[in-house]
Write a protein that holds these residues in place. Structure first.
Motif, PDB file in Angstrom:
ATOM      1  N   UNK A   1      43.289  62.921  77.629  1.00  0.00           N
ATOM      2  CA  UNK A   1      42.402  62.507  79.097  1.00  0.00           C
ATOM      3  C   UNK A   1      42.617  61.099  79.256  1.00  0.00           C
ATOM      4  N   UNK A   2      44.099  60.704  79.041  1.00  0.00           N
ATOM      5  CA  UNK A   2      44.582  59.445  79.552  1.00  0.00           C
ATOM      6  C   UNK A   2      45.018  59.497  81.140  1.00  0.00           C
ATOM      7  N   UNK A   3      44.086  58.608  81.573  1.00  0.00           N
ATOM      8  CA  UNK A   3      44.488  58.646  83.142  1.00  0.00           C
ATOM      9  C   UNK A   3      45.724  58.027  83.680  1.00  0.00           C
ATOM     10  N   UNK A   4      46.127  56.795  82.918  1.00  0.00           N
ATOM     11  CA  UNK A   4      47.643  56.491  83.053  1.00  0.00           C
ATOM     12  C   UNK A   4      48.806  57.261  82.917  1.00  0.00           C
ATOM     13  N   UNK A   5      48.748  58.199  81.682  1.00  0.00           N
ATOM     14  CA  UNK A   5      49.506  59.372  81.824  1.00  0.00           C
ATOM     15  C   UNK A   5      49.718  60.244  82.752  1.00  0.00           C
ATOM     16  N   UNK A   6      48.474  60.491  83.257  1.00  0.00           N
ATOM     17  CA  UNK A   6      48.160  61.758  84.271  1.00  0.00           C
ATOM     18  C   UNK A   6      48.862  60.879  85.497  1.00  0.00           C
ATOM     19  N   UNK A   7      48.609  59.631  85.771  1.00  0.00           N
ATOM     20  CA  UNK A   7      49.224  59.270  87.148  1.00  0.00           C
ATOM     21  C   UNK A   7      50.934  59.269  86.894  1.00  0.00           C
ATOM     22  N   UNK A   8      51.088  59.040  85.869  1.00  0.00           N
ATOM     23  CA  UNK A   8      52.802  59.111  85.635  1.00  0.00           C
ATOM     24  C   UNK A   8      53.284  60.365  85.915  1.00  0.00           C
ATOM     25  N   UNK A   9      52.717  61.517  85.451  1.00  0.00           N
ATOM     26  CA  UNK A   9      53.126  62.913  85.630  1.00  0.00           C
ATOM     27  C   UNK A   9      52.884  63.277  86.902  1.00  0.00           C
ATOM     28  N   UNK A  10      51.948  62.421  87.552  1.00  0.00           N
ATOM     29  CA  UNK A  10      51.736  62.907  89.137  1.00  0.00           C
ATOM     30  C   UNK A  10      52.504  62.062  90.074  1.00  0.00           C
ATOM     31  N   UNK A  11      53.297  61.159  89.359  1.00  0.00           N
ATOM     32  CA  UNK A  11      54.138  60.449  90.397  1.00  0.00           C
ATOM     33  C   UNK A  11      53.312  59.320  91.091  1.00  0.00           C
ATOM     34  N   UNK A  12      52.072  58.939  90.613  1.00  0.00           N
ATOM     35  CA  UNK A  12      51.219  57.946  91.243  1.00  0.00           C
ATOM     36  C   UNK A  12      51.678  56.395  90.526  1.00  0.00           C
ATOM     37  N   UNK A  13      52.353  56.670  89.365  1.00  0.00           N
ATOM     38  CA  UNK A  13      52.699  55.305  88.644  1.00  0.00           C
ATOM     39  C   UNK A  13      54.227  55.426  87.999  1.00  0.00           C
ATOM     40  N   UNK A  14      54.982  54.528  88.346  1.00  0.00           N
ATOM     41  CA  UNK A  14      56.380  54.653  87.637  1.00  0.00           C
ATOM     42  C   UNK A  14      56.263  54.487  86.162  1.00  0.00           C
ATOM     43  N   UNK A  15      57.025  55.422  85.768  1.00  0.00           N
ATOM     44  CA  UNK A  15      56.973  55.393  84.280  1.00  0.00           C
ATOM     45  C   UNK A  15      57.635  54.120  83.534  1.00  0.00           C
ATOM     46  N   UNK A  16      58.674  53.534  84.241  1.00  0.00           N
ATOM     47  CA  UNK A  16      59.226  52.416  83.727  1.00  0.00           C
ATOM     48  C   UNK A  16      58.151  51.214  83.772  1.00  0.00           C
ATOM     49  N   UNK A  17      57.320  51.403  84.762  1.00  0.00           N
ATOM     50  CA  UNK A  17      56.358  50.294  84.629  1.00  0.00           C
ATOM     51  C   UNK A  17      55.268  50.474  83.200  1.00  0.00           C
ATOM     52  N   UNK A  18      54.934  51.621  83.000  1.00  0.00           N
ATOM     53  CA  UNK A  18      54.334  51.725  81.782  1.00  0.00           C
ATOM     54  C   UNK A  18      54.914  51.324  80.687  1.00  0.00           C
ATOM     55  N   UNK A  19      56.366  51.714  80.712  1.00  0.00           N
ATOM     56  CA  UNK A  19      57.190  51.130  79.489  1.00  0.00           C
ATOM     57  C   UNK A  19      57.280  49.713  79.405  1.00  0.00           C
TER      58      UNK A  19
END
Length: 372
Positions: free
Chosen positions: A309-327
């Motif tokens: 249920x992590x909305x952040x990881x879901x946004x990464x998977x959907x391409x709405x958030x850059x994975x490098x930004x989360x890292x």
């Protein structure tokens, strides 16, 4: 050496005036104030209102009372000293700094090395210009690190992409789009300090009494911008290696300068280490987009690693958030948490030493009384 400036030109706002009056009233003596222009191995160059500069040294009791390195005076601080006219009129006046006024902002990083110690880079700054050169590979993670440090400083961040004259066609526009996609909502300007182009939007930040700090890696053009703002070539500039876009450290120490008819700026050397210092929540403040997504996570303490249920990881998977930004966020948050843990442990050890010393003194005192 700075020319004589009045209090308003030095940024001595009503906030500092009120603090100055409060401290002098509490101590019951007439303390004069000055602003730190530069630091030279424990000696401070101070600019006084209407007088020019003098050198100062920190009183021993003041140094002991300040604690960590982030609380010792740094460039931009307002400090207090007691000195008569005969001292200030001397050919090489040296005053003793008794206290430092509270800061309204400070750029602080973890000092280089493994010790849990903070270092103040500059204080009482209104705006921080972060310079990144367009003549080399843009390091977005380093920009995010600057943003996280500045978030906790109390100053405003303005990103400057320098050496725009070296970009051709739509290259600069593409880079701007890439940066804003990674750091949404940030103020950004493309400039060429050497050609004095794109500087006009920066002038409101350099109004009378305002203080700006220039930060960035070596070779990004801090000294060139400083010379453009000053209107003369006072700062040395160096060549940049074509292989990696890096330059030599032409600025070797932090110093405050006055812009003719305007505000002040603090030039800083290129910093190789930008270790985090501060609270994890302050790191989160520089990742607004991620923080907004986090409010939709199933768990309030979600770390955005593998939780359901992590909305952040879901946004990464959907391409709405850059994975490098989360890292980047996870790395900076981890650094801040580790620094806070080390600082707490160091505080506990220091308190233990103080308690042990107190107990030893008490035991020795009782032993003396029994002998009598």
């Amino acid at each position: 050496m700075l020319a004589p400036l009045d209090a308003a030109s030095l940024g001595f706002s009503p906030f500092f005036e009120n603090e100055w009056r409060r401290v002098t009233q509490e101590q019951g003596r007439a303390l004069q104030w000055g602003r730190v222009v530069a630091e030279y191995r424990g000696r401070y160059e101070l600019v006084l209102p209407g007088r020019g500069t003098v050198m100062g040294r920190l009183a021993g009791r003041a140094r002991r009372g300040q604690g960590g390195g982030e609380l010792l005076p740094t460039v931009g601080d307002f400090v207090l000293f007691e000195a008569g006219e005969e001292v200030l009129a001397a050919s090489a006046p040296l005053v003793t700094v008794e206290a430092m006024l509270p800061r309204k902002s400070a750029l602080i990083r973890a000092a280089a090395g493994k010790r849990s110690k903070a270092q103040a880079i500059a204080a009482n700054i209104d705006t921080i210009f972060v310079l990144c050169g367009l003549d080399g590979e843009l390091n977005l993670k380093r920009i995010e690190r600057y943003a996280a440090l500045i978030e906790q400083s109390g100053a405003k961040m303005v990103l400057l992409l320098t050496k725009a004259d070296l970009c051709v066609g739509t290259e600069a526009e593409d880079i701007v789009e890439e940066v804003l996609e990674r750091l949404p909502g940030r103020e950004l300007h493309c400039i060429s300090a050497l050609a004095r182009e794109g500087l006009e939007p920066l002038m409101p930040y350099l109004a009378l009494g305002q203080t700006v700090a220039l930060v960035g890696s070596s070779g990004t053009g801090k000294s060139t911008l400083a010379n453009a703002l000053l209107g003369e070539a006072l700062m040395a500039t160096g060549e940049v290696r074509a292989s990696d876009g890096r330059g030599r450290h032409t600025t070797t120490y932090r110093k405050l300068f006055a812009i003719p008819g305007g505000g002040l700026f603090i030039d800083t050397p290129g910093m190789r280490e930008l270790a985090m210092w501060g609270d994890v929540s302050e790191v989160e403040g520089s990742f607004d987009d991620l923080a907004q997504l986090a409010t939709q996570c199933r768990f309030g303490d979600c770390r955005h690693l593998s939780e359901p249920g992590c909305a952040v990881l879901a946004a990464v998977e959907e391409g709405r958030l850059d994975e490098e930004r989360l890292e980047s966020f996870q790395k900076l948050a981890h650094e801040a948490a580790a620094a806070a843990h080390r600082a707490d442990a160091a505080a506990v050890r220091a308190e233990g030493k103080r308690f042990g010393k107190t107990m030893k003194e008490a035991i020795e005192e009782r032993a003396r009384k029994r002998r009598w």
